[in-house]
Write a protein that holds these residues in place. Structure first.
Motif, PDB file in Angstrom:
ATOM      1  N   LYS A   1      26.428  12.913 -18.555  1.00 57.24           N
ATOM      2  CA  LYS A   1      26.509  11.698 -19.371  1.00 57.24           C
ATOM      3  C   LYS A   1      27.879  11.032 -19.213  1.00 57.24           C
ATOM      4  N   TYR A   2      27.866   9.706 -19.188  1.00 57.38           N
ATOM      5  CA  TYR A   2      29.098   8.923 -19.203  1.00 57.38           C
ATOM      6  C   TYR A   2      29.475   8.731 -20.670  1.00 57.38           C
ATOM      7  N   VAL A   3      30.680   9.150 -21.017  1.00 55.51           N
ATOM      8  CA  VAL A   3      31.147   9.089 -22.397  1.00 55.51           C
ATOM      9  C   VAL A   3      32.242   8.033 -22.502  1.00 55.51           C
ATOM     10  N   PHE A   4      31.926   6.941 -23.147  1.00 58.08           N
ATOM     11  CA  PHE A   4      32.870   5.842 -23.347  1.00 58.08           C
ATOM     12  C   PHE A   4      33.439   5.957 -24.755  1.00 58.08           C
TER      13      PHE A   4
ATOM     14  N   ILE B   1      38.546   6.344 -33.548  1.00 58.99           N
ATOM     15  CA  ILE B   1      38.034   6.425 -32.179  1.00 58.99           C
ATOM     16  C   ILE B   1      36.534   6.685 -32.250  1.00 58.99           C
ATOM     17  N   LEU B   2      35.767   5.809 -31.607  1.00 54.88           N
ATOM     18  CA  LEU B   2      34.311   5.872 -31.594  1.00 54.88           C
ATOM     19  C   LEU B   2      33.842   6.197 -30.184  1.00 54.88           C
ATOM     20  N   ALA B   3      32.582   6.576 -30.057  1.00 58.11           N
ATOM     21  CA  ALA B   3      32.080   6.949 -28.736  1.00 58.11           C
ATOM     22  C   ALA B   3      30.654   6.465 -28.523  1.00 58.11           C
ATOM     23  N   MET B   4      30.348   6.228 -27.252  1.00 57.78           N
ATOM     24  CA  MET B   4      28.992   5.904 -26.818  1.00 57.78           C
ATOM     25  C   MET B   4      28.711   6.689 -25.545  1.00 57.78           C
ATOM     26  N   THR B   5      27.439   7.008 -25.290  1.00 50.55           N
ATOM     27  CA  THR B   5      27.082   7.716 -24.066  1.00 50.55           C
ATOM     28  C   THR B   5      25.889   7.039 -23.398  1.00 50.55           C
ATOM     29  N   THR B   6      25.777   7.267 -22.083  1.00 50.61           N
ATOM     30  CA  THR B   6      24.624   6.805 -21.329  1.00 50.61           C
ATOM     31  C   THR B   6      24.422   7.723 -20.126  1.00 50.61           C
ATOM     32  N   ASP B   7      23.185   7.773 -19.637  1.00 49.74           N
ATOM     33  CA  ASP B   7      22.893   8.504 -18.403  1.00 49.74           C
ATOM     34  C   ASP B   7      23.153   7.658 -17.175  1.00 49.74           C
ATOM     35  N   ASP B   8      23.156   6.334 -17.371  1.00 49.96           N
ATOM     36  CA  ASP B   8      23.257   5.406 -16.237  1.00 49.96           C
ATOM     37  C   ASP B   8      23.892   4.106 -16.715  1.00 49.96           C
ATOM     38  N   PRO B   9      25.141   3.830 -16.342  1.00 48.57           N
ATOM     39  CA  PRO B   9      25.797   2.599 -16.806  1.00 48.57           C
ATOM     40  C   PRO B   9      25.125   1.321 -16.318  1.00 48.57           C
ATOM     41  N   VAL B  10      24.365   1.405 -15.216  1.00 51.10           N
ATOM     42  CA  VAL B  10      23.744   0.204 -14.659  1.00 51.10           C
ATOM     43  C   VAL B  10      22.383  -0.059 -15.293  1.00 51.10           C
ATOM     44  N   ASN B  11      21.540   0.953 -15.322  1.00 54.32           N
ATOM     45  CA  ASN B  11      20.168   0.757 -15.790  1.00 54.32           C
ATOM     46  C   ASN B  11      19.846   1.483 -17.092  1.00 54.32           C
ATOM     47  N   GLY B  12      20.761   2.286 -17.584  1.00 55.11           N
ATOM     48  CA  GLY B  12      20.475   3.085 -18.760  1.00 55.11           C
ATOM     49  C   GLY B  12      20.785   2.371 -20.063  1.00 55.11           C
ATOM     50  N   THR B  13      20.507   3.073 -21.147  1.00 57.80           N
ATOM     51  CA  THR B  13      20.765   2.559 -22.494  1.00 57.80           C
ATOM     52  C   THR B  13      21.940   3.306 -23.102  1.00 57.80           C
ATOM     53  N   TRP B  14      22.878   2.584 -23.675  1.00 59.39           N
ATOM     54  CA  TRP B  14      24.024   3.193 -24.331  1.00 59.39           C
ATOM     55  C   TRP B  14      23.622   3.662 -25.725  1.00 59.39           C
ATOM     56  N   GLU B  15      24.053   4.875 -26.082  1.00 58.91           N
ATOM     57  CA  GLU B  15      23.760   5.438 -27.395  1.00 58.91           C
ATOM     58  C   GLU B  15      25.059   5.609 -28.174  1.00 58.91           C
ATOM     59  N   TYR B  16      25.096   5.078 -29.385  1.00 59.68           N
ATOM     60  CA  TYR B  16      26.270   5.213 -30.241  1.00 59.68           C
ATOM     61  C   TYR B  16      26.340   6.635 -30.781  1.00 59.68           C
TER      62      TYR B  16
END
Length: 551
Positions: free
Chosen positions: A244-247, A277-292
């Motif tokens: 997961k990409y963790v922003f 500090i907050l975070a969001m994750t996604t499986d795919d930054p291009v086609n995926g959905t970001w989850e808070y």
């Protein structure tokens, strides 16, 4: 910069010397505390990378603004054109590696803030480091190096991203890069922040962006994409954890429930606190959905530190995760004000596979990695320390970083110093005039050694210890305390090493002149004439490039 420091008095007794009263300066933190990691330097906006068993941390050099303005104004960040670098292996002793003079490397910048760093091995077989940073609020620059401490260079001679970069959409500020490399070797960069853009709202300011980096790490490869981050404000960082990409980012200063209830992605998470500090994750930054994913680190004010802006970096080091952040604790201890910050670190909790993250702030910091502490029989840099009082660290052309601004009553301390071999003497590299006393445990009683020095230039001084330190010994605290310092001599403390030989034997070894240049570098054993001898040879020999006496 010399600081005004309160005093505390100890009773000190040296070897065969009468008891005398010695006033020692008081540190800004207790000796058992890790935070802030550099008690003599104000720096902020941390990022980090692991390399060869060490954690290297980089930050904004707030100290430059304070020194430039003389604390006559608040910290506007407008005078900061430098970054700082520090590292640790054991999580408690930190080595200051000096400043990165970004303005000298990149004359086109106005300022340099909020770095983010990543590394990878390239086709040349070397590990390359890529350090991204903010140029005021109008662009992202990048520096590269093949060592975590430089030398650094500017490969572009201009911004990687600025107002002319197409595809950004509406953005208020181009700030705070956050970089990571995923398991496929693809690098990603996040950036952006500020108040809501011209089409944004308080709930959805609309400034967060992510983009693929090119294979060269200094170009963009693809479209710049928005990240739908609620209450996004600044302090972007990016990690890749468990697929997961963790922003992570800092939210704004106020969240009201009416706005929050309009956010469909809030789930069961409450309205975030001020500047958390907050975070969001996604499986795919291009086609995926970001989850808070909610708050992962609340504001320093929540933990009893002064309220202020919030910037953190989540870093895996070894098998554990750490949260690196800044507070205004050190500013308060200095007795100044203006928003000057100091970097700190704590262990973070990362639950897998869902990648839920929590962390807190405190003075204590993480536990010591005892097996990673400095080895006493190896050269230890004086600027590697867990605590200190009264001193500063500067970077010199010839010796690298050295401890300086040393007066009577000043001291440094290292935790967990390991003695793999017996120690009978100590060699200290030092300049100036005065006396250093080396204590174990605390600064009283009989010192391990008394080092009288009077050196016009940086020189080694070797003295016997008051007792032999047996191999396998580990001291929780070793203090290097200064007495009777001639302030006009500008004392500088460079490094030290504990020796298996006595001071007389070390002096004899150092006076040996080698006849063979090969003997200086080979792993074999040579006699003092440079002739190769057996590994079991006795007497004065050259082994592993070091002169030593084998009995």
């Amino acid at each position: 910069m010399r600081r005004i420091i309160p005093f505390i008095t100890f009773m000190v007794m040296a070897c065969s010397q009468p008891v005398m009263s010695q006033t020692m300066n008081k540190a800004y933190k207790v000796n058992s505390a890790v935070n802030p990691v550099l008690p003599y330097n104000l720096c902020a906006d941390p990022t980090a990378v692991e390399y060869n068993g060490r954690l290297y941390v980089y930050g904004t050099n707030d100290q430059q603004e304070l020194n430039t303005t003389g604390n006559k104004t608040t910290n506007t960040y407008g005078k900061i054109t430098q970054l700082v670098c520090m590292s640790t292996a054991d999580m408690v002793n930190w080595t200051f590696h000096g400043i990165i003079k970004v303005k000298s490397l990149s004359p086109w910048i106005a300022t340099s803030w909020a770095p983010s760093v990543v590394s990878r091995e390239e086709e040349d077989g070397k590990t390359h480091f890529y350090l991204y940073y903010t140029n005021t609020a109008s662009g992202i620059g990048v520096l590269t190096a093949t060592s975590p401490t430089g030398p650094w260079r500017d490969p572009l001679g201009k911004a990687l991203i600025d107002w002319t970069t197409p595809g950004r959409g509406n953005q208020s500020n181009i700030i705070d890069p956050g970089v990571c490399i995923d398991d496929n070797g693809q690098a990603w960069l996040t950036f952006g922040g500020g108040d809501p853009n011209k089409t944004g709202t308080k709930l959805m300011p609309g400034n967060a962006r992510i983009v693929k980096l090119g294979k060269d790490m200094i170009s963009l490869d693809g479209s710049i994409l928005p990240i739908p981050a609620p209450f996004h404000f600044e302090a972007n960082e990016l990690n890749y954890i468990n697929g997961k990409y963790v922003f992570s980012y800092s939210g704004g200063w106020s969240c009201n429930s009416a706005d929050w209830n309009n956010y469909d992605g809030r789930g069961n998470y409450p309205c975030p606190g001020n500047c958390s500090i907050l975070a969001m994750t996604t499986d795919d930054p291009v086609n995926g959905t970001w989850e808070y994913k909610g708050e992962i680190l609340k504001n320093p004010g929540t933990f009893g530190y002064p309220w202020g802006n919030n910037h953190s970096h989540l870093q895996k080091f070894g098998n554990e995760f750490y949260m690196i952040y800044h507070t205004q604790y050190l500013e308060a201890k200095y007795g100044i004000s203006g928003g000057y910050r100091g970097i700190a670190i704590n262990k973070a909790n990362v639950s897998l596979p869902s990648v839920n993250i929590t962390a807190s702030m405190d003075d204590a910091g993480p536990a010591i990695k005892a097996d990673k502490c400095p080895r006493a029989n190896e050269l230890v840099e004086a600027e590697t320390m867990a605590n200190c009082a009264g001193v500063n660290v500067i970077e010199t052309t010839k010796y690298g970083c050295v401890v300086t601004d040393i007066d009577s009553g000043d001291w440094t301390m290292v935790r967990g110093l390991i003695f793999p071999e017996d120690a009978r003497s100590v060699t200290v590299s030092i300049k100036g005039k005065g006396t250093m006393k080396i204590f174990s445990g605390r600064m009283n009683g009989t010192p391990l050694a008394v080092v009288d020095f009077d050196n016009a230039t940086m020189s080694d001084v070797t003295v016997d210890l008051s007792k032999t330190i047996p191999s396998g010994k580990t001291y929780s605290n070793i203090f290097f305390a200064f007495y009777d310092v001639d302030e006009s001599s500008a004392v500088q403390f460079n490094n030290y090493r504990f020796n298996t030989q006595t001071a007389e034997e070390v002096t004899a070894i150092n006076n040996v002149e080698l006849d063979s240049s090969d003997a200086k570098h080979s792993n074999a054993t040579y006699n003092i004439s440079g002739l190769k001898v057996g590994a079991n040879a006795k007497g004065i020999v050259i082994r592993n490039g070091r002169k030593q006496i084998v009995k």
